[in-house]
Design an enzyme around this catalytic site. Structure first.
Site, PDB file in Angstrom:
ATOM      1  N   SER A   7       0.825  -1.206   0.000  1.00 29.14           N
ATOM      2  CA  SER A   7       0.000   0.000   0.000  1.00 29.14           C
ATOM      3  C   SER A   7       0.858   1.253   0.000  1.00 29.14           C
ATOM      4  O   SER A   7       2.074   1.202   0.193  1.00 29.14           O
ATOM      5  CB  SER A   7      -0.913   0.003   1.224  1.00 29.14           C
ATOM      6  OG  SER A   7      -0.182   0.433   2.347  1.00 29.14           O
ATOM      7  N   LYS A   8       0.199   2.366  -0.215  1.00 27.57           N
ATOM      8  CA  LYS A   8       0.899   3.648  -0.240  1.00 27.57           C
ATOM      9  C   LYS A   8       1.612   3.916   1.080  1.00 27.57           C
ATOM     10  O   LYS A   8       2.603   4.609   1.142  1.00 27.57           O
ATOM     11  CB  LYS A   8      -0.093   4.777  -0.504  1.00 27.57           C
ATOM     12  CG  LYS A   8      -0.711   4.682  -1.881  1.00 27.57           C
ATOM     13  CD  LYS A   8      -1.370   5.975  -2.300  1.00 27.57           C
ATOM     14  CE  LYS A   8      -1.747   5.881  -3.769  1.00 27.57           C
ATOM     15  NZ  LYS A   8      -2.133   7.119  -4.383  1.00 27.57           N
ATOM     16  N   ARG A   9       1.054   3.357   2.144  1.00 27.66           N
ATOM     17  CA  ARG A   9       1.621   3.603   3.480  1.00 27.66           C
ATOM     18  C   ARG A   9       2.855   2.744   3.750  1.00 27.66           C
ATOM     19  O   ARG A   9       3.639   3.045   4.631  1.00 27.66           O
ATOM     20  CB  ARG A   9       0.584   3.288   4.569  1.00 27.66           C
ATOM     21  CG  ARG A   9      -0.640   4.149   4.487  1.00 27.66           C
ATOM     22  CD  ARG A   9      -0.625   5.232   5.555  1.00 27.66           C
ATOM     23  NE  ARG A   9      -1.392   6.374   5.116  1.00 27.66           N
ATOM     24  CZ  ARG A   9      -0.939   7.612   5.008  1.00 27.66           C
ATOM     25  NH1 ARG A   9       0.297   7.898   5.343  1.00 27.66           N
ATOM     26  NH2 ARG A   9      -1.708   8.585   4.594  1.00 27.66           N
TER      27      ARG A   9
END
Ligand code: GLU
Length: 509
Positions: free
Chosen positions: A263-265
């Site tokens: 994910s982006k995180r």
């Protein structure tokens, strides 16, 4: 522009920085287009103004420019099927929603948000999927349930409404995905998605299908997260009576441990970038790191991304973009998720650094060069680059790991000191220092011969001197070939450094 009828598009929504999964989608579209003499299009899907992030479109373009993935048509580039920004096409979509209404394949819905919530609660309580669909729509406020004159009245009065697709109750939807083979859904799994919103703007689904049709897209190559939307899209093509493009849904890029989508995180949390270039969120100021700024070469990133979900028919691992175009095929894209592997990413970068032109590496380092790096002249710096590139994963490490070429070491490896530094080594090095001041070796071979002769003449084991010598001049346990190092540093510097360690680390045994 391609000469075949193959037309593919990369269709990002500018809702933030482009994740490497999105970059891979762009790359595969590009490779497929070029391989087949087709056309690669950039279409910006910005109909959802609530999610619009300023700078995101520019970010997407800059990222793909950096990676060397050019578009044949699209925003900025132009083309015969423009405009390529959906917000600039917004007047084109409504007519298609009305066309479906006229054909009895869509309907007006007037339900308020409260009424929609109440419907979902009711269905949940009854253990039914909370969907607006063939089963539930007959108990809602829409043009299928309200008397015709009330519908007319509401529309004339300007009541809020949306247009929903009218899906058949229990019908099989199937299509053949190039990567996944036959994909089968039943309309009972779907809901009557909104096609046109209250503000007259299309939803993603309507705009996407209309544009793919109008732009004559032949293949839709996109991430697996869009697979659940595909049956709805297939129904829309059917309802419009349009030829359907072929679909290819790419596997997910997974976290390194294989547990779920990257994910982006994840990036900055796990210690590697998940974005192509640095990004600063215009609202929160939050920063996310990118491959470019972390010291990756664009070719390495392209190669690494190509291998996340695809592999060639042989064992070749290193590919330049043009070679990827040659080797690529959608048939060799796998169905299962591809685990991100940070070590592999670094390995690719190392390989491309090794093969990079030294002048290009110098350009890459330009912003990091200090006076000390230039003090000994251009050729000296180029020699350091040549010697150190073998040893590093990132260009900037040439300067940090090779810092001893520019000034005396700040630190000296403790282990070598404890194990190899003793009175014998100290006197051996001092003798060698005196010897080279006399014999004046210059090339790497000269230094090699000098150590040989000195060791033989003084009956010292040459091997015993090598590591202390490397340590004395560089502070490190390992590094480039020792005689190359000595030759580049030069007699004076080598002698100085030998004297320095002898002073600094007095030996008692
Ligand atoms: N706008 C969608 C996205 O952001 C496009 C999906 C598709 O390719 O159909 O990924």
């Amino acid at each position: 522009m391609g000469s075949s009828n193959i037309r593919v598009r990369f269709a990002p929504s500018p809702t933030g920085p482009l994740h490497i999964g999105g970059v891979r989608t762009a790359l595969y579209n590009y490779l497929f287009a070029k391989k087949n003499n087709g056309t690669f299009i950039l279409r910006i899907e910005d109909t959802d103004q609530t999610r619009f992030v300023p700078g995101a479109e520019q970010y997407i373009i800059e990222s793909l420019n950096w990676l060397g993935i050019p578009f044949d048509e699209g925003v900025e580039t132009g083309g015969d099927y423009g405009p390529y920004r959906q917000s600039e096409r917004k007047n084109m979509y409504a007519q298609y929603a009305y066309q479906l209404i006229d054909n009895g394949l869509a309907y007006y819905a007037f339900d308020t948000p409260e009424e929609l919530d109440a419907m979902r609660e009711r269905l949940k309580a009854a253990n039914m999927p909370p969907k607006y669909d063939a089963a539930s729509r007959m108990s809602m406020k829409n043009s299928l349930t309200l008397p015709e004159d009330e519908v007319k009245e509401r529309l004339e009065r300007g009541d809020d409404f949306v247009i929903r697709i009218k899906l058949p109750r229990n019908e099989e939807v199937r299509f053949e995905d190039i990567i996944r083979g036959w994909v089968v859904f039943n309309t009972s799994q779907l809901d009557d998605k909104v096609l046109l919103k209250g503000d007259g703007m299309p939803t993603y689904h309507l705009a996407n299908i209309v544009d793919d049709h109008l732009m004559k897209i032949s293949h839709v190559i996109r991430g697996e997260e869009w697979l659940p939307s595909a049956p709805l899209h297939v129904m829309l093509y059917k309802f419009f009576g349009w030829d359907m493009p072929q679909f290819a849904h790419l596997p997910l890029i997974l976290k390194p441990d294989g547990n779920g989508k990257l994910s982006k995180r994840d990036g900055d949390r796990l210690g590697f970038p998940v974005f192509p270039i640095d990004w600063e969120d215009p609202k929160t100021g939050e920063k996310s790191s990118g491959y470019r700024e972390a010291g990756y070469l664009s070719d390495a990133v392209v190669n690494m991304l190509a291998f996340l979900g695809w592999h060639p028919s042989d064992n070749q691992e290193l590919f330049h973009l043009e070679e990827l175009v040659e080797a690529f095929s959608l048939e060799r894209v796998s169905k299962s998720g591809a685990k991100f592997d940070q070590d592999k990413a670094k390995w690719f970068n190392h390989q491309f650094i090794l093969r990079a032109d030294n002048q290009d590496l110098k350009t890459l380092l330009a912003s990091r060069l200090e006076d000390k790096h230039l003090a000994k002249g251009e050729q000296y710096l180029m020699d350091v680059i040549q010697m150190m590139k073998e040893k590093v994963s990132f260009a900037q490490d040439i300067l940090s790991a090779g810092d001893f070429f520019f000034e005396v070491p700040e630190e000296y490896d403790e282990k070598v000191r404890n194990k190899k530094w003793n009175a014998e080594a100290a006197s051996g090095l001092q003798g060698f220092a005196a010897y080279i001041e006399e014999s004046k070796p210059s090339s790497s071979d000269d230094f090699d011969a000098a150590l040989n002769t000195y060791a033989t003449e003084n009956e010292i084991n040459k091997g015993k001197l090598m590591q202390p010598l490397r340590w004395a001049v560089s502070g490190q346990a390992g590094g480039p070939p020792i005689f190359d190092m000595l030759a580049l540093l030069g007699i004076e510097e080598v002698v100085n450094r030998i004297n320095l360690v002898c002073e600094k680390f007095a030996t008692s045994n």
